[in-house]
Write an enzyme that holds these catalytic residues in place. Sequence first.
Site, short mmCIF file in Angstrom:
data_model
loop_
_atom_site.label_atom_id
_atom_site.label_comp_id
_atom_site.label_asym_id
_atom_site.label_seq_id
_atom_site.Cartn_x
_atom_site.Cartn_y
_atom_site.Cartn_z
N ILE A 46 9.57 -9.60 73.40
CA ILE A 46 10.92 -10.02 73.77
C ILE A 46 11.80 -8.78 73.89
CG2 ILE A 46 12.97 -11.35 73.11
CD1 ILE A 46 11.08 -13.23 71.56
N GLU A 63 16.99 -3.86 72.39
CA GLU A 63 18.08 -3.00 72.89
C GLU A 63 17.57 -1.78 73.65
OE1 GLU A 63 21.08 -3.90 69.10
OE2 GLU A 63 20.25 -1.89 69.45
N THR A 64 16.30 -1.45 73.46
CA THR A 64 15.80 -0.18 74.01
C THR A 64 14.68 -0.44 75.03
OG1 THR A 64 13.98 0.13 72.44
CG2 THR A 64 16.20 0.79 71.73
N HIS A 103 11.67 0.12 74.55
CA HIS A 103 10.40 -0.12 73.87
C HIS A 103 9.63 -1.28 74.50
CE1 HIS A 103 8.05 -0.77 69.94
NE2 HIS A 103 7.63 0.33 70.51
N1 LIG Z 1 8.89 -5.69 69.62
C1 LIG Z 1 7.67 -6.34 69.71
C2 LIG Z 1 6.49 -5.75 69.27
N2 LIG Z 1 6.51 -4.52 68.70
C3 LIG Z 1 5.39 -3.99 67.93
C4 LIG Z 1 4.28 -3.39 68.81
O1 LIG Z 1 3.54 -4.41 69.49
C5 LIG Z 1 3.29 -2.58 67.97
O2 LIG Z 1 2.74 -3.43 66.97
C6 LIG Z 1 3.97 -1.38 67.31
O3 LIG Z 1 4.58 -0.62 68.32
C7 LIG Z 1 2.97 -0.53 66.53
O4 LIG Z 1 1.94 -0.10 67.38
N3 LIG Z 1 5.32 -6.40 69.41
C8 LIG Z 1 5.27 -7.66 69.99
O5 LIG Z 1 4.19 -8.25 70.10
N4 LIG Z 1 6.42 -8.23 70.42
C9 LIG Z 1 7.63 -7.62 70.32
O6 LIG Z 1 8.67 -8.20 70.74
C1 LIG Z 2 9.99 -5.19 72.36
C2 LIG Z 2 10.44 -4.50 71.15
O1 LIG Z 2 9.84 -3.59 70.62
C3 LIG Z 2 11.80 -4.86 70.69
O2 LIG Z 2 11.79 -6.17 70.18
C4 LIG Z 2 12.29 -3.91 69.63
O3 LIG Z 2 13.68 -3.97 69.72
P1 LIG Z 2 14.52 -2.64 70.12
O4 LIG Z 2 14.18 -2.30 71.55
O5 LIG Z 2 15.98 -3.09 69.97
O6 LIG Z 2 14.13 -1.55 69.14
#
Ligand SMILES: Nc1c(NC[C@H](O)[C@H](O)[C@H](O)CO)[nH]c(=O)[nH]c1=O
Ligand SMILES: CC(=O)[C@@H](O)COP(=O)(O)O
Length: 163
Positions: free
Chosen positions: A92, A95-96, A98
């Site tokens: 989902i 904010e970034t 990522h």
């Molecule tokens: N933000 C979400 C994540 N973040 C975690 C990453 O998938 C991963 O486990 C971490 O970066 C360590 O390698 N994962 C999701 O499945 N859904 C998200 O919204």
């Molecule tokens: C997709 C993600 O990693 C996210 O949910 C993390 O949130 P943020 O981008 O605000 O660090």
Amino acid sequence: MATQLKNLSDFSHTTVPDASPYKFAIAVAEWNAEITGSLYNGALEKLLAYGAKEDNILSVAVPGSFELSGAAEILLNKHPELDAVICLGCVIQGETRHFDFICDAVANGVTQVGIKHAKPVIFGVLTTDDQQQAIDRAGGKHGNKGDEAAITAIKMAHMAATL
Ligand SMILES: Nc1c(NC[C@H](O)[C@H](O)[C@H](O)CO)[nH]c(=O)[nH]c1=O
Ligand SMILES: CC(=O)[C@@H](O)COP(=O)(O)O
């Protein structure tokens, strides 16, 4: 939008093969567990509904969607008898950026693992703007991505086995 009123999990227009001959793995991410749990339940129910045997379904949990392609690689290396691997997750937007990196990594990673092993590795990962879009696609008005992933796994396993 194309999906505005659609149930994206409607398979009434297609023929789904008998799943009983095939061995499946389901890798499910723990991030957004309330969503991925629904995806998992949908996938499991569909596999069983089309004849898959419980003993032929191996389920594993991983921390997040980023780990799904690694899990698929480990599963196929340790269990070469698997006919398909279903990868379930929910990413989902936060904010970034990522979100972008995770989505790209898991989509490309899952693809590469499937090609490497010449086995179906199914991308059952929701990549949504917000929580409501995820809810709508995990047993809500737009169906269940887990159902779709399971049906795809059955079809691909059958295709590979009957060529
Ligand atoms: N933000 C979400 C994540 N973040 C975690 C990453 O998938 C991963 O486990 C971490 O970066 C360590 O390698 N994962 C999701 O499945 N859904 C998200 O919204
Ligand atoms: C997709 C993600 O990693 C996210 O949910 C993390 O949130 P943020 O981008 O605000 O660090």
